[in-house]
Motif scaffolding. Sequence first.
Motif, mmCIF file in Angstrom:
data_model
loop_
_atom_site.group_PDB
_atom_site.id
_atom_site.type_symbol
_atom_site.label_atom_id
_atom_site.label_comp_id
_atom_site.label_asym_id
_atom_site.label_seq_id
_atom_site.Cartn_x
_atom_site.Cartn_y
_atom_site.Cartn_z
ATOM 1 N N ASP A 59 0.822 -1.214 0.000
ATOM 2 C CA ASP A 59 0.000 0.000 0.000
ATOM 3 C C ASP A 59 0.855 1.264 0.000
ATOM 4 N N ALA A 60 1.960 1.240 0.736
ATOM 5 C CA ALA A 60 2.834 2.415 0.778
ATOM 6 C C ALA A 60 3.385 2.726 -0.604
ATOM 7 N N VAL A 61 3.791 1.702 -1.336
ATOM 8 C CA VAL A 61 4.338 1.910 -2.676
ATOM 9 C C VAL A 61 3.250 2.338 -3.650
ATOM 10 N N LEU A 62 2.094 1.695 -3.591
ATOM 11 C CA LEU A 62 1.001 2.074 -4.483
ATOM 12 C C LEU A 62 0.571 3.520 -4.248
ATOM 13 N N GLN A 63 0.511 3.922 -2.985
ATOM 14 C CA GLN A 63 0.131 5.291 -2.655
ATOM 15 C C GLN A 63 1.188 6.281 -3.142
ATOM 16 N N LYS A 64 2.449 5.973 -2.905
ATOM 17 C CA LYS A 64 3.545 6.862 -3.275
ATOM 18 C C LYS A 64 3.619 7.080 -4.780
ATOM 19 N N THR A 65 3.321 6.041 -5.556
ATOM 20 C CA THR A 65 3.555 6.086 -7.001
ATOM 21 C C THR A 65 2.303 6.332 -7.828
ATOM 22 N N ARG A 66 1.174 6.538 -7.207
ATOM 23 C CA ARG A 66 -0.088 6.538 -7.960
ATOM 24 C C ARG A 66 -0.162 7.625 -9.031
ATOM 25 N N ALA A 67 0.515 8.753 -8.811
ATOM 26 C CA ALA A 67 0.487 9.832 -9.799
ATOM 27 C C ALA A 67 1.617 9.720 -10.811
ATOM 28 N N ASP A 68 2.501 8.746 -10.633
ATOM 29 C CA ASP A 68 3.713 8.655 -11.456
ATOM 30 C C ASP A 68 3.750 7.446 -12.359
ATOM 31 N N ARG A 69 2.686 6.680 -12.451
ATOM 32 C CA ARG A 69 2.726 5.444 -13.205
ATOM 33 C C ARG A 69 1.569 5.350 -14.193
ATOM 34 N N ASP A 70 1.838 4.660 -15.294
ATOM 35 C CA ASP A 70 0.808 4.379 -16.289
ATOM 36 C C ASP A 70 0.401 2.914 -16.281
ATOM 37 N N ALA A 71 1.229 2.068 -15.709
ATOM 38 C CA ALA A 71 0.950 0.642 -15.625
ATOM 39 C C ALA A 71 1.772 0.070 -14.470
ATOM 40 N N VAL A 72 1.342 -1.111 -13.994
ATOM 41 C CA VAL A 72 2.060 -1.807 -12.917
ATOM 42 C C VAL A 72 2.301 -3.245 -13.348
ATOM 43 N N LEU A 73 3.553 -3.665 -13.305
ATOM 44 C CA LEU A 73 3.911 -5.045 -13.588
ATOM 45 C C LEU A 73 4.366 -5.708 -12.300
ATOM 46 N N CYS A 74 3.736 -6.818 -11.942
ATOM 47 C CA CYS A 74 4.113 -7.571 -10.742
ATOM 48 C C CYS A 74 4.783 -8.869 -11.168
ATOM 49 N N LEU A 75 5.977 -9.103 -10.664
ATOM 50 C CA LEU A 75 6.795 -10.238 -11.089
ATOM 51 C C LEU A 75 6.650 -11.462 -10.191
ATOM 52 N N GLY A 76 5.601 -11.483 -9.367
ATOM 53 C CA GLY A 76 5.283 -12.710 -8.648
ATOM 54 C C GLY A 76 5.544 -12.697 -7.158
ATOM 55 N N ASP A 77 5.026 -13.730 -6.522
ATOM 56 C CA ASP A 77 5.042 -13.934 -5.068
ATOM 57 C C ASP A 77 4.256 -12.845 -4.336
ATOM 58 N N LEU A 78 2.961 -12.893 -4.561
ATOM 59 C CA LEU A 78 2.039 -12.031 -3.819
ATOM 60 C C LEU A 78 1.921 -12.477 -2.375
ATOM 61 N N VAL A 79 2.067 -13.780 -2.123
ATOM 62 C CA VAL A 79 1.792 -14.325 -0.794
ATOM 63 C C VAL A 79 3.025 -15.041 -0.254
ATOM 64 N N GLY A 80 2.879 -15.552 0.971
ATOM 65 C CA GLY A 80 3.974 -16.204 1.666
ATOM 66 C C GLY A 80 4.634 -15.232 2.630
ATOM 67 N N TYR A 81 5.053 -15.718 3.765
ATOM 68 C CA TYR A 81 5.734 -14.961 4.814
ATOM 69 C C TYR A 81 4.807 -14.036 5.587
ATOM 70 N N GLY A 82 4.139 -13.092 4.928
ATOM 71 C CA GLY A 82 3.378 -12.046 5.598
ATOM 72 C C GLY A 82 1.960 -12.430 5.984
ATOM 73 N N PRO A 83 1.251 -11.523 6.724
ATOM 74 C CA PRO A 83 -0.043 -11.848 7.311
ATOM 75 C C PRO A 83 -1.265 -11.401 6.506
ATOM 76 N N ASP A 84 -1.065 -10.840 5.309
ATOM 77 C CA ASP A 84 -2.195 -10.281 4.561
ATOM 78 C C ASP A 84 -2.288 -10.829 3.141
ATOM 79 N N PRO A 85 -2.388 -12.130 2.975
ATOM 80 C CA PRO A 85 -2.405 -12.690 1.619
ATOM 81 C C PRO A 85 -3.622 -12.275 0.799
ATOM 82 N N ARG A 86 -4.810 -12.320 1.382
ATOM 83 C CA ARG A 86 -6.013 -12.009 0.612
ATOM 84 C C ARG A 86 -6.022 -10.544 0.180
ATOM 85 N N GLU A 87 -5.604 -9.666 1.062
ATOM 86 C CA GLU A 87 -5.596 -8.242 0.750
ATOM 87 C C GLU A 87 -4.587 -7.925 -0.356
ATOM 88 N N CYS A 88 -3.443 -8.595 -0.324
ATOM 89 C CA CYS A 88 -2.430 -8.346 -1.354
ATOM 90 C C CYS A 88 -2.876 -8.902 -2.712
#
Length: 247
Positions: A17-46
């Motif tokens: 969320d911090a990155v999405l908020q920081k960059t929202r006015a500076d980006r035209d597209a978002v590419l995610c290279l994988g591993d949304l889940v694992g380790y952390g406590p918010d898998p569904r939200e991510c």
Amino acid sequence: MRILVVSDIHANLAAFDAVLQKTRADRDAVLCLGDLVGYGPDPRECIARAAEHCTVVLGGNHDLAAGGVTDLSNFADHARIALEWTRPQLSPEDSAYLSKLPLKTTYGDLLLSHGSPENPLWGYVFSQTDAATAFTKSKFTRCFFGHTHLPSFFLASQEPQGTVSYQIGYGEPDSTIETDRENLRVLLNPGSIGFPRDEDDAHHALKYRHAAARYAFFDTESGVWQFKRLEYDMRKTAKRMKLLGLW
């Protein structure tokens, strides 16, 4: 077009969320290279954030394991424990979503791969030898990859005499790579949003108030890649991980 490139979020919603908020006015597209889940406590939200904001989402080894595609025996103990906790947290729709994510794809003239392009599920690119193997076994000019949790670059230049020279390095925050140079091939890793592994940014109890998320920008017109770093407050996330037995 200005593209935000993220990877290895690992269910750390505060960082994402911090990155999405920081960059929202500076980006035209978002590419995610994988591993949304694992380790952390918010898998569904991510998962939900990625589905909402990302133009392309790759699957990683943790995603496919959480989605029931790969076996948990391939993971180290702490990763396996987190995945055993993650699986029952997911809805059937979440699991199906993760199970169908591609490990590798193209976006325009870019190759996107979670791990090394010849082995996107488990392959790491840490060294010149790893990079040389990737350059030899896969056809691409520019490949963006994740998996190592280290912001890094691997450049292969074709010399006039026919030899190939390599340049590799760590992605210092705000440093840039000009990828449009003639006879140049590149492997670029933005680092990890959720769990950086480089010595300076790896999570530590003394750093939770100013935890680091690593990401990158790529400009399709100029061909310039820029490594980025953002500090955010991870204290609540770390506390929840400890309470849940994830840390």
